[in-house]
Design a protein around this motif. Structure first.
Motif, short mmCIF file in Angstrom:
data_model
loop_
_atom_site.label_atom_id
_atom_site.label_comp_id
_atom_site.label_asym_id
_atom_site.label_seq_id
_atom_site.Cartn_x
_atom_site.Cartn_y
_atom_site.Cartn_z
N LYS A 60 -14.05 -1.73 6.58
CA LYS A 60 -12.60 -1.62 6.76
C LYS A 60 -12.06 -0.45 5.93
CE LYS A 60 -11.98 -6.57 7.64
NZ LYS A 60 -11.26 -7.80 7.25
N SER A 61 -10.82 -0.07 6.20
CA SER A 61 -10.19 1.02 5.46
C SER A 61 -8.86 0.54 4.89
CB SER A 61 -9.97 2.23 6.37
OG SER A 61 -9.16 1.88 7.48
N SER A 62 -8.43 1.17 3.81
CA SER A 62 -7.20 0.75 3.12
C SER A 62 -5.98 1.01 3.99
CB SER A 62 -7.06 1.50 1.80
OG SER A 62 -7.09 2.90 2.01
N THR A 63 -4.99 0.14 3.83
CA THR A 63 -3.73 0.33 4.55
C THR A 63 -2.93 1.44 3.87
OG1 THR A 63 -2.57 -1.31 3.20
CG2 THR A 63 -3.68 -2.10 5.19
N HIS A 64 -1.98 2.01 4.61
CA HIS A 64 -1.14 3.09 4.06
C HIS A 64 -0.33 2.57 2.87
CE1 HIS A 64 1.36 6.65 3.90
NE2 HIS A 64 2.45 5.89 3.99
N ALA A 65 0.17 1.33 2.97
CA ALA A 65 0.98 0.76 1.89
C ALA A 65 0.17 0.66 0.60
CB ALA A 65 1.50 -0.62 2.30
N VAL A 66 -1.09 0.25 0.70
CA VAL A 66 -1.93 0.13 -0.49
C VAL A 66 -2.25 1.50 -1.08
CG1 VAL A 66 -4.25 -0.49 -1.28
CG2 VAL A 66 -2.94 -2.09 0.09
N GLU A 67 -2.48 2.48 -0.25
CA GLU A 67 -2.75 3.83 -0.75
C GLU A 67 -1.55 4.38 -1.53
OE1 GLU A 67 -3.88 6.18 2.56
OE2 GLU A 67 -5.88 5.31 2.75
#
Length: 570
Positions: A60-67
């Motif tokens: 999986k890849s990180s969400t924009h909000a988490v970044e």
């Protein structure tokens, strides 16, 4: 008094509170800096990062909000570290004669405000730290690089030129088995990864017995769709692909089929999508309405020799081995798969005897070993490769025999002679290697025909050592006067075979070691079974038509080690 109270409230709110708050920045600077350091060390960021790392390991890849949150927290951390460093260093005014109150005030104020930012940031919640990323446009496939083969490089360019031709919608790539069509197209697929003009490139293996459900799932996975619960599985990819520019690569196509059965819209000049298919037969390209057909031809002699020497090592050029290597190379007929497989098997063989013995070793390769270890073990017992009875000094166990059988299979696989089956539980030969092995073992010699895989005439039984008629629609067996060399007889999966001749069949098979009658329609075994004095393996699994008890002659088979009756008798 009633008039004074409002005045006091206003003075307190707009004069006293701000004044004492500002004084607090100076007085409480040490406490604020310590609180800030403690809050930054609570591990909230670390918890989020660990959750994100776990999700990434799952693809999986990180969400924009988490970044965004992680970047902001890093900025806050940097400011906190700077405040802590400034506080520890300390400053004075009046050349060291007194504390720098103004500096402490500003530092305390920065620490207090940053503390509020930290508290607010750590209170934020996420729906999830990561999400499943959309599929890559091109899924890179494991394959053999062929950049050093000029013929293959030219073929790749031909295919790429067809892909770039706006008028070409369906491309057919054909050639005999083992010629390298799959390797060629995998290299084409991987080249599209760097600069693809398509929204998605999908690879699907069709095969001689296509599994439509499996192919539909593969297409759905490449599109990021979960089609397992869809009422009409084919309609889901169809909806998505109608709005995409796609390239579909269909490998190993044997006959015409409709693209819509897989949920693939027909490529047109308008949607700029393409379909490439590989097949052994030129007519399949026509049947699939290919706009362009490209034939993959055998390697030229010079390239074949270069490839063989590269894989087998420099010893093949030695004076004592070169002529033998040339003989083996000619038997590969310019087929890259055969050349590579045989060359790897012969790599670093130094002795002439090893090269002369190479053909004999290939006899160990079965056309298609059934995947369960038990069946592999039966094969090896019948061939005498393992012994389940052992000796008085060294008694065998089923576990030890199985280990040895699997070791033999892994050795063949390591040499490139075997590959994994489609279900992941079987071993098999590539059909080209199977044809090559059959050609070698079926060639007439002083010993006659050694291995037969088609219904033989009665005269051919006399010289054969191994006969495999698995699933050949055999209905009856011939009467034989002589068959003394036969060691293996596989008659399994012939439902139409109802009987074994009572006379003139088993009487002359004194050398027979393995007899597989599983999944046939036989109703009884002849009493002549007792003539099989060297029989080690007798398979009657799923002979559901057996109406009688086994004949007592089975007790006379002194060398029998395996008797398989699974699903045969109540």
């Amino acid at each position: 008094m009633d008039c004074i109270s409002p005045v006091v409230d206003v003075v307190t709110k707009y004069l006293c509170d701000p004044f004492f708050r500002q004084i607090g920045y100076l007085v409480n600077v040490k406490e604020n800096v310590k609180k800030l350091a403690k809050e930054m060390g609570t591990g909230t960021k670390g918890d989020v990062q660990r959750s994100l790392d776990t999700a990434r390991r799952e693809g999986k890849s990180s969400t924009h909000a988490v970044e965004v949150w992680l970047r902001q927290v890093q900025e806050i951390e940097a400011n906190a570290v700077a405040i802590q460093a400034e506080y520890e260093k300390g400053k004075t005014c009046l050349r060291g004669l007194g504390p720098n109150c103004w500096w402490y005030y500003r530092l305390g104020k920065r620490a207090a405000k940053l503390m509020v930012e930290v508290e607010d940031k750590y209170k934020e919640n996420f729906d999830g730290v990561a999400t499943t990323p959309p599929p890559e446009v091109v899924e890179e496939l494991e394959t053999t690089p062929i950049d050093d083969q000029q013929t293959a490089t030219d073929m790749i360019q031909k295919v790429l030129d067809c892909i770039n031709d706006e008028e070409t919608r369906i491309i057919g790539v054909y050639g005999m088995g083992g010629i390298g069509k799959t390797t060629l197209m995998k290299n084409v697929n991987n080249r599209l990864g760097s600069s693809s003009c398509f929204d998605t490139v999908i690879w699907v293996t069709v095969s001689n017995n296509p599994d439509v459900a499996s192919m539909q799932k593969k297409i759905g996975d490449r599109l990021g769709l979960d089609i397992s619960k869809a009422a009409d599985i084919g309609s889901e990819p169809l909806k998505v692909l109608r709005n995409k520019r796609f390239l579909l690569i269909l490998d190993d196509v044997w006959k015409r089929f409709e693209l819509k059965t897989l949920g693939i819209p027909r490529p047109t000049v308008g949607n700029k999508s393409k379909v490439i298919l590989t097949t052994r037969y030129a007519h399949v390209c026509s049947d699939m309405e290919a706009d362009r057909s490209i034939e993959v031809k055998k390697l030229p002699e010079a390239e074949a020799r270069s490839l063989f020497r590269k894989k087998a090592g420099p010893l093949v050029a030695s004076e004592s081995i070169e002529s033998l290597a040339e003989t083996i190379l000619k038997r590969c007929y310019g087929l890259p798969l055969s050349i590579v497989t045989v060359a790897r098997a012969m790599a670093n063989k130094k002795e002439v005897a090893e090269w002369e013995d190479a053909i004999a070793e290939m006899n160990l390769s079965a056309a298609n070993l059934r995947g369960e270890e038990y069946h592999l073990l039966n094969f090896c017992v019948g061939e005498g490769l393992v012994d389940r009875q052992g000796t008085r000094d060294r008694p065998a166990t089923l576990h030890a025999a199985r280990n040895k059988a699997c070791t033999l299979a892994r050795s063949l696989k390591a040499a490139g002679m075997l590959e994994d089956g489609d279900d992941g539980k079987t071993w098999k030969l590539h059909d080209v290697l199977r044809d090559l092995a059959l050609w070698i073992t079926s060639t007439k010699s002083v010993e006659g025909l050694m291995f037969i895989v088609k219904a033989p005439e009665a005269a051919e039984w006399q010289e054969a050592e191994r006969i495999s008629l698995r699933d050949k629609n055999v209905e009856e067996l011939p009467e034989l006067s002589e068959c003394t060399k036969l060691r293996t007889l596989l008659l399994c999966c012939n439902k139409s075979l109802k009987a074994i001749p009572q006379l003139r069949f088993f009487e002359c098979m004194h050398s027979l070691r393995e007899l597989d009658l599983s999944e046939t329609g036989i109703k009884s075994l002849p009493h002549s079974l007792s003539n099989l004095v060297n029989l080690r393996v007798l398979c009657l699994a799923h002979c559901e038509g057996l109406e009688e008890e086994l004949p007592p002659e089975i007790g006379e088979l002194g060398k029998l080690q395996v008797l398989d009756l699974e699903g045969a008798l109540d």
